[in-house]
Scaffold this motif. Structure first.
Motif, short mmCIF file in Angstrom:
data_model
loop_
_atom_site.label_atom_id
_atom_site.label_comp_id
_atom_site.label_asym_id
_atom_site.label_seq_id
_atom_site.Cartn_x
_atom_site.Cartn_y
_atom_site.Cartn_z
N ALA A 1 -3.57 -3.90 3.55
CA ALA A 1 -4.26 -3.83 1.44
C ALA A 1 -5.53 -3.78 1.80
CB ALA A 1 -3.62 -4.78 0.75
N GLY B 1 -6.67 -6.32 -2.39
CA GLY B 1 -5.28 -6.13 -3.01
C GLY B 1 -4.07 -4.86 -2.82
N ASN B 2 -4.82 -3.45 -2.72
CA ASN B 2 -4.19 -2.36 -3.32
C ASN B 2 -3.35 -1.45 -1.60
OD1 ASN B 2 -5.44 -2.10 -6.02
ND2 ASN B 2 -7.30 -2.17 -5.02
N LEU B 3 -2.93 -1.51 -1.49
CA LEU B 3 -2.18 -0.96 -0.63
C LEU B 3 -2.92 0.80 0.85
CD1 LEU B 3 0.33 -0.69 2.03
CD2 LEU B 3 1.43 1.50 0.51
N ASP C 1 3.61 -6.46 -1.17
CA ASP C 1 3.44 -8.03 -1.68
C ASP C 1 2.58 -8.90 -1.47
OD1 ASP C 1 4.10 -6.17 -3.81
OD2 ASP C 1 5.75 -6.77 -3.87
N HIS D 1 -0.97 -7.85 -0.68
CA HIS D 1 -1.42 -8.35 -2.46
C HIS D 1 -1.82 -9.64 -2.43
CE1 HIS D 1 -2.42 -7.22 -5.97
NE2 HIS D 1 -1.15 -8.12 -6.99
N THR D 2 -0.98 -10.68 -1.75
CA THR D 2 -1.27 -11.53 -2.29
C THR D 2 -2.45 -12.50 -1.55
OG1 THR D 2 1.01 -12.03 -2.52
CG2 THR D 2 0.36 -14.36 -2.55
N ARG E 1 4.64 -9.35 -7.66
CA ARG E 1 4.38 -9.18 -7.21
C ARG E 1 3.54 -10.62 -6.16
NH1 ARG E 1 0.51 -4.82 -6.59
NH2 ARG E 1 1.00 -5.44 -4.19
#
Length: 136
Positions: free
Chosen positions: A35, A39-41, A60, A63-64, A95
């Motif tokens: 990410a 936090g975006n893929l 996720d 992201h976390t 998420r």
């Protein structure tokens, strides 16, 4: 890595390649996600034989790790019923994952992204994620 505040696709490919290599060393067919600083893929790979249910978990976890600027496994203890962050896993529209395997990537004291690994044991996921992040 160039001076920047987020990971690039080139960075993500290097991290994923290192994660694939680490997965082989640790005997885990893994899902590996990278990410950016928001936090975006950026990129994801599911190794042959990796669990389908772990695809979203790897994404996720990355992201976390960005959102909380922490390894996801380190968040687990504090998010238990008696912990200071009880209920954390219920935030973020489902998420937020506090399973081991998400690691923030820090450059010059700034979180520029994260890697999330899922498909093995908590120890395998955490180790593979750490080794993948170290490739940067």
């Amino acid at each position: 890595m160039k001076a920047q505040n987020t990971l690039t696709l080139e960075d993500a490919r290097r991290i994923i390649d290192a994660g694939i290599e680490a997965s082989g060393h640790h005997g885990s067919a893994s899902n590996i996600a990278v990410a950016d600083a928001g936090g975006n893929l950026i990129a994801h790979v599911r190794m042959d034989g990796a669990q389908l249910g772990s695809i979203e978990h790897s994404i996720d976890k990355a992201h976390t790790a960005v959102l909380f600027r922490s390894a996801t496994g380190d968040l687990a203890e504090d998010s238990r019923p008696d912990g200071q962050f009880w209920g954390m896993a219920l935030s973020g529209g489902g998420r937020v994952l506090v399973f081991a395997g998400g690691v923030p990537i820090v450059v010059n004291d700034e979180v520029v992204g994260a890697v999330g690994v899922s498909g093995g044991s908590r120890e395998q996921d955490a180790t593979i994620a750490a080794e993948a992040a170290a490739a940067l």
